[in-house]
Scaffold this active site. Structure first.
Site, PDB file in Angstrom:
ATOM      1  CE  LYS A  45     -19.480 -12.622 -20.861  1.00 16.33           C
ATOM      2  NZ  LYS A  45     -20.809 -12.949 -21.355  1.00 16.33           N
ATOM      3  CG  PHE A 117     -21.203 -15.111 -11.006  1.00 17.99           C
ATOM      4  CD1 PHE A 117     -21.470 -13.489 -10.908  1.00 17.99           C
ATOM      5  CD2 PHE A 117     -22.235 -15.748 -11.801  1.00 17.99           C
ATOM      6  CE1 PHE A 117     -22.157 -13.301 -11.528  1.00 17.99           C
ATOM      7  CE2 PHE A 117     -22.441 -14.290 -12.409  1.00 17.99           C
ATOM      8  CZ  PHE A 117     -22.644 -13.374 -12.350  1.00 17.99           C
ATOM      9  NE  ARG A 187     -20.638  -0.925 -17.560  1.00 16.71           N
ATOM     10  CZ  ARG A 187     -21.192  -2.121 -18.154  1.00 16.71           C
ATOM     11  NH1 ARG A 187     -20.470  -2.991 -18.329  1.00 16.71           N
ATOM     12  NH2 ARG A 187     -22.024  -2.437 -18.729  1.00 16.71           N
ATOM     13  CE  LYS A 193     -18.001  -7.369 -21.511  1.00 18.53           C
ATOM     14  NZ  LYS A 193     -19.601  -7.511 -21.709  1.00 18.53           N
TER      15      LYS A 193
END
Length: 277
Positions: A45, A117, A187, A193
């Site tokens: 990340k 990504f 979402r 994460k």
């Protein structure tokens, strides 16, 4: 006062540059262990600025156009890309000062990379999108267009080892993408994460004066987070920030380690004023 004025002018310029609706991007949820980890791709990340390439320009999560030099996006493909404007680990403030400028400085942008990504408009699953991203990078001559490496782990122990390795090198955490998942502009549990700590945003309600070594400066701030919890944050501030604290009404980002039974973040620590760009 200079610091506070700098923040106000930055927000002012950001409001001037708001040119379109926010781009349709996928947002992550918090990692939980009750998944089959072998179904996921794992990547670092990056702590940079989220950017959406629409085929012509780079757009922020809020819908503002980044004023990147034309040479920076030369040889970018015409297909939309989802990624991060990034310089390196522990360089968030540096990249922020570069990409938020109304008039770009060439020498500064030469340090920035657009680390992709995902492919937002692709109808393929994530594993297939990885192959396509690798082809895009291979076919581009741009030294500023790169791809965040994706890899597999076999169990949660390997995942934790990867997290520890990233953290020990100054990284922020990991992202997990489900290989069979389609890109969803919302979402999603297919994107998670994993960090050593959690973070959230809150509005500054009050400045609490300091005592002892912080006499005459900020001691803490009283805030209200997205869930309505009201609490104080007294750590994470530099000496400069204690002399020029985030303004009342400002949205800030803080980190914490779990929550109490009353839903109050534990060990909350100030990180920065939320970037509205």
């Amino acid at each position: 006062m200079f610091t506070r004025l700098t923040v106000y002018f930055a927000l002012f310029f950001c409001s001037l540059l708001h040119a379109m609706p926010p781009p349709p991007i996928q947002l992550a949820t918090i990692y939980h262990e009750d998944i089959d980890i072998t179904e996921y791709w794992v990547s670092e990340k990056l702590d940079g600025f989220r950017a959406y390439w629409d085929g012509k320009q780079l757009i922020s999560r809020q819908g503002n156009v980044y004023n990147a030099p034309a040479w920076f996006t030369n040889d970018f493909p015409s297909v939309p890309l989802d990624g991060e404007l990034w310089i390196g680990r522990n360089q968030f403030q540096t990249v922020a000062s570069v990409v938020r400028k109304h008039y770009p400085i060439n020498s500064e942008w030469k340090r920035v990379s657009f680390m992709i990504f995902d492919l937002p408009t692709s109808p393929l699953n994530f594993t297939q999108r990885i192959d396509n991203m690798e082809k895009i990078i291979a076919n581009s001559s741009s030294p500023y267009l790169k791809m965040i490496p994706q890899q597999k782990v076999q169990n949660n122990q390997q995942l934790q080892q990867m997290l520890e390795q990233v953290l020990s090198g100054g990284g922020e955490g990991l992202m997990l993408h489900k290989g069979t998942a389609l890109y969803q502009a919302k979402r999603s549990q297919d994107l998670m994460k994993l960090k050593q700590y959690q973070d959230d945003e809150a509005v500054v309600l009050q400045h609490v004066p300091g005592q002892g070594k912080y006499a005459g400066k900020l001691g803490s701030i009283l805030v209200k987070n997205s869930e309505g919890a009201i609490f104080k944050i007294g750590t994470g501030f530099s000496d400069t920030e204690r002399e020029n604290p985030p303004p009342i009404g400002a949205m800030i980002t803080y980190k914490y380690m779990g929550k109490t039974d009353n839903n109050i973040p534990r060990f909350a620590s100030y990180m920065r004023i939320r970037e509205n760009f």
